[in-house]
Design a protein around this motif. Structure first.
Motif, PDB file in Angstrom:
ATOM      1  N   ARG A 211       0.810  -1.223   0.000  1.00  0.00           N
ATOM      2  CA  ARG A 211       0.000   0.000   0.000  1.00  0.00           C
ATOM      3  C   ARG A 211       0.842   1.271   0.000  1.00  0.00           C
ATOM      4  NH1 ARG A 211      -2.133   0.672   4.463  1.00  0.00           N
ATOM      5  NH2 ARG A 211      -1.373  -1.138   5.608  1.00  0.00           N
ATOM      6  N   TRP A 212       2.138   1.154   0.368  1.00  0.00           N
ATOM      7  CA  TRP A 212       2.982   2.356   0.399  1.00  0.00           C
ATOM      8  C   TRP A 212       4.384   2.040  -0.076  1.00  0.00           C
ATOM      9  CZ3 TRP A 212       7.602   3.762   2.633  1.00  0.00           C
ATOM     10  CH2 TRP A 212       7.925   5.129   2.582  1.00  0.00           C
ATOM     11  N   VAL A 213       4.868   2.837  -1.012  1.00  0.00           N
ATOM     12  CA  VAL A 213       6.290   2.889  -1.355  1.00  0.00           C
ATOM     13  C   VAL A 213       6.649   4.366  -1.451  1.00  0.00           C
ATOM     14  CG1 VAL A 213       6.288   0.697  -2.614  1.00  0.00           C
ATOM     15  CG2 VAL A 213       5.854   2.831  -3.846  1.00  0.00           C
ATOM     16  N   PRO A 214       7.919   4.726  -1.290  1.00  0.00           N
ATOM     17  CA  PRO A 214       8.277   6.141  -1.407  1.00  0.00           C
ATOM     18  C   PRO A 214       7.897   6.700  -2.773  1.00  0.00           C
ATOM     19  CG  PRO A 214      10.084   4.877  -0.456  1.00  0.00           C
ATOM     20  CD  PRO A 214       9.083   3.885  -0.932  1.00  0.00           C
ATOM     21  N   SER A 215       7.517   7.950  -2.799  1.00  0.00           N
ATOM     22  CA  SER A 215       7.149   8.600  -4.049  1.00  0.00           C
ATOM     23  C   SER A 215       8.276   8.463  -5.066  1.00  0.00           C
ATOM     24  CB  SER A 215       6.852  10.079  -3.790  1.00  0.00           C
ATOM     25  OG  SER A 215       6.558  10.759  -4.987  1.00  0.00           O
ATOM     26  N   GLY A 216       7.923   8.116  -6.295  1.00  0.00           N
ATOM     27  CA  GLY A 216       8.915   7.967  -7.347  1.00  0.00           C
ATOM     28  C   GLY A 216       9.299   6.536  -7.633  1.00  0.00           C
ATOM     29  N   PHE A 217       8.994   5.598  -6.741  1.00  0.00           N
ATOM     30  CA  PHE A 217       9.287   4.190  -6.978  1.00  0.00           C
ATOM     31  C   PHE A 217       8.147   3.558  -7.777  1.00  0.00           C
ATOM     32  CE2 PHE A 217      12.417   4.773  -3.682  1.00  0.00           C
ATOM     33  CZ  PHE A 217      13.409   3.857  -4.005  1.00  0.00           C
ATOM     34  N   LEU A 218       8.512   2.832  -8.839  1.00  0.00           N
ATOM     35  CA  LEU A 218       7.551   2.169  -9.697  1.00  0.00           C
ATOM     36  C   LEU A 218       7.843   0.676  -9.736  1.00  0.00           C
ATOM     37  CD1 LEU A 218       7.565   4.629 -12.754  1.00  0.00           C
ATOM     38  CD2 LEU A 218       6.002   4.634 -10.793  1.00  0.00           C
ATOM     39  N   ALA A 219       6.808  -0.132  -9.955  1.00  0.00           N
ATOM     40  CA  ALA A 219       6.988  -1.577 -10.094  1.00  0.00           C
ATOM     41  C   ALA A 219       7.789  -1.872 -11.356  1.00  0.00           C
ATOM     42  CB  ALA A 219       5.635  -2.273 -10.142  1.00  0.00           C
ATOM     43  N   THR A 220       8.717  -2.817 -11.270  1.00  0.00           N
ATOM     44  CA  THR A 220       9.551  -3.146 -12.420  1.00  0.00           C
ATOM     45  C   THR A 220       8.914  -4.174 -13.332  1.00  0.00           C
ATOM     46  OG1 THR A 220      10.723  -4.920 -11.261  1.00  0.00           O
ATOM     47  CG2 THR A 220      11.634  -2.678 -11.083  1.00  0.00           C
ATOM     48  N   SER A 264      18.350  -5.781   4.461  1.00  0.00           N
ATOM     49  CA  SER A 264      17.442  -6.920   4.473  1.00  0.00           C
ATOM     50  C   SER A 264      16.633  -6.844   5.761  1.00  0.00           C
ATOM     51  CB  SER A 264      18.212  -8.243   4.407  1.00  0.00           C
ATOM     52  OG  SER A 264      17.318  -9.346   4.477  1.00  0.00           O
ATOM     53  N   TYR A 265      15.339  -6.565   5.624  1.00  0.00           N
ATOM     54  CA  TYR A 265      14.469  -6.352   6.778  1.00  0.00           C
ATOM     55  C   TYR A 265      13.334  -7.362   6.737  1.00  0.00           C
ATOM     56  CZ  TYR A 265      10.990  -4.171   9.828  1.00  0.00           C
ATOM     57  OH  TYR A 265      10.059  -3.944  10.809  1.00  0.00           O
ATOM     58  N   SER A 266      13.123  -8.088   7.832  1.00  0.00           N
ATOM     59  CA  SER A 266      12.050  -9.083   7.914  1.00  0.00           C
ATOM     60  C   SER A 266      11.139  -8.776   9.085  1.00  0.00           C
ATOM     61  CB  SER A 266      12.634 -10.497   8.082  1.00  0.00           C
ATOM     62  OG  SER A 266      13.361 -10.882   6.931  1.00  0.00           O
ATOM     63  N   ARG A 267       9.869  -9.067   8.889  1.00  0.00           N
ATOM     64  CA  ARG A 267       8.876  -8.789   9.930  1.00  0.00           C
ATOM     65  C   ARG A 267       7.791  -9.854   9.892  1.00  0.00           C
ATOM     66  NH1 ARG A 267       7.884  -4.350  12.886  1.00  0.00           N
ATOM     67  NH2 ARG A 267       5.815  -4.016  13.764  1.00  0.00           N
ATOM     68  N   GLY A 268       7.467 -10.391  11.056  1.00  0.00           N
ATOM     69  CA  GLY A 268       6.341 -11.302  11.157  1.00  0.00           C
ATOM     70  C   GLY A 268       5.052 -10.536  11.362  1.00  0.00           C
ATOM     71  N   LEU A 269       4.050 -10.843  10.541  1.00  0.00           N
ATOM     72  CA  LEU A 269       2.764 -10.165  10.612  1.00  0.00           C
ATOM     73  C   LEU A 269       1.650 -11.178  10.645  1.00  0.00           C
ATOM     74  CD1 LEU A 269       3.237  -7.429   7.826  1.00  0.00           C
ATOM     75  CD2 LEU A 269       3.480  -7.098  10.284  1.00  0.00           C
ATOM     76  N   ALA A 293       7.244  -2.730   4.580  1.00  0.00           N
ATOM     77  CA  ALA A 293       6.770  -4.003   5.128  1.00  0.00           C
ATOM     78  C   ALA A 293       5.470  -3.820   5.894  1.00  0.00           C
ATOM     79  CB  ALA A 293       7.844  -4.610   6.032  1.00  0.00           C
ATOM     80  N   ASP A 294       5.367  -2.762   6.666  1.00  0.00           N
ATOM     81  CA  ASP A 294       4.153  -2.520   7.446  1.00  0.00           C
ATOM     82  C   ASP A 294       2.933  -2.226   6.572  1.00  0.00           C
ATOM     83  OD1 ASP A 294       5.473  -2.912   9.803  1.00  0.00           O
ATOM     84  OD2 ASP A 294       5.716  -0.785  10.276  1.00  0.00           O
ATOM     85  N   SER A 295       3.163  -1.861   5.311  1.00  0.00           N
ATOM     86  CA  SER A 295       2.042  -1.516   4.441  1.00  0.00           C
ATOM     87  C   SER A 295       1.476  -2.717   3.683  1.00  0.00           C
ATOM     88  CB  SER A 295       2.474  -0.440   3.433  1.00  0.00           C
ATOM     89  OG  SER A 295       3.252  -0.989   2.392  1.00  0.00           O
ATOM     90  N   VAL A 296       2.094  -3.885   3.828  1.00  0.00           N
ATOM     91  CA  VAL A 296       1.597  -5.069   3.119  1.00  0.00           C
ATOM     92  C   VAL A 296       0.229  -5.467   3.648  1.00  0.00           C
ATOM     93  CG1 VAL A 296       2.008  -7.543   2.761  1.00  0.00           C
ATOM     94  CG2 VAL A 296       3.885  -5.912   2.501  1.00  0.00           C
TER      95      VAL A 296
END
Length: 300
Positions: A211-220, A264-269, A293-296
């Motif tokens: 749901r969130w990526v920094p402005s200017g980042f696009l999917a490849t 490399s950042y990992s988070r259990g949700l 990660a928190d926006s997934v």
């Protein structure tokens, strides 16, 4: 359409046209220049690797080889890459062809300036200074070959002007053929997926989104909603998001490893009762990776 940040309108008053033209030339040099050289790659103060890099252009195809001369001595080879296949990151840097007023493109997220660079591998360079306009990305100092635009040296800068990693040619020649290889036991032939076409096997029961990526980042690329990976770029930095469904609950928490500029950042949700492991890997600060990660979330 990718519009140009070259326009000097009220929306982008401090864009540097000269710097942006050099970025454009740098992105095209990958498709136009055959070369062979030795590079050093340093992460932090202690970890340094030495690699041999070869890039060969023939007709409408290019091939490349990257060989470690230190450490385990692994090799990565990619052959017959079509020159008309321009990756999204390069498109974001190729701004001079799409001049339209009011849209800054990558210059809306970085400040650029140009100065004389140091001589690198015996070549005269122009230096492009890159400063982020926000806290979500790193800065860069890039020395480009004055004749070809090839990137000869780059330094990645973190918060507080801390040097995170350096890449630099120590030796360079512009050869028209691939040199003979070094004896290597571990060789990886890199695949080349077509941009926009997914090669990722579907693994998740449900579709998910970032749901969130920094402005200017696009999917490849275009991935199915239930694929396990998404990749994003702003033209200079790249990061990927991996989502894995777990068969049991895990304790909420996070883990982080940074090597040079790569986080490399990992988070259990737990989302709607489904335990997930979300991992963000790429060239972004840890706070950016955490926010991504928190926006997934599941697609609703």
């Amino acid at each position: 359409m990718l519009l140009s940040p070259l326009a000097q309108s009220s929306g982008c008053p401090d864009a540097d046209p000269e710097a942006l033209r050099w970025l454009d030339k740098m992105s095209r040099s990958v498709h136009q220049v055959s070369y062979h050289g030795v590079v050093t790659y340093q992460r932090g103060e202690a970890d340094m690797q030495v690699m041999q890099v070869s890039h060969f252009v023939q007709g409408d195809r290019s091939s490349e080889k990257l060989t470690q001369l230190t450490g385990q001595g692994a090799q990565v080879v990619r052959v017959d890459h079509p020159l008309d296949c321009v990756h999204p990151g390069h498109k974001l840097l190729r701004m001079s062809e799409h001049i339209q007023g009011g849209y800054c493109g990558i210059a809306g997220h970085y400040r650029f300036s140009v100065t004389d660079g140091d001589r690198v591998a015996g070549r005269k360079t122009v230096r492009v200074l890159v400063s982020p306009r926000d806290m979500y990305r790193f800065g860069y100092v890039m020395d480009l070959d004055r004749k070809t635009g090839l990137l000869l040296k780059t330094t990645t800068i973190g918060r507080g002007n801390v040097v995170l990693e350096k890449f630099q040619f120590a030796e360079l020649s512009f050869n028209k053929r691939m040199p003979d290889g070094i004896e290597i036991e571990v060789v990886h032939e890199a695949e080349h997926p077509v941009p926009g076409v997914s090669t990722e096997p579907t693994r998740l029961a449900n579709g998910w989104r970032v749901r969130w990526v920094p402005s200017g980042f696009l999917a490849t690329d275009t991935q199915p909603a239930n694929a396990g990976r998404r990749t994003f770029t702003d033209g200079l930095a790249v990061f990927s998001v991996f989502v894995e469904e777990l068969d049991r609950e895990i304790r909420p928490g996070e883990g982080m490893v940074r090597e040079g500029s790569t986080t490399s950042y990992s988070r259990g949700l737990s989302i709607s009762g489904t335990p997930l492991l979300v991992t963000v890997v790429g060239e972004v600060p840890v706070n950016t990776a955490r926010m991504v990660a928190d926006s997934v979330d599941w697609v609703r």
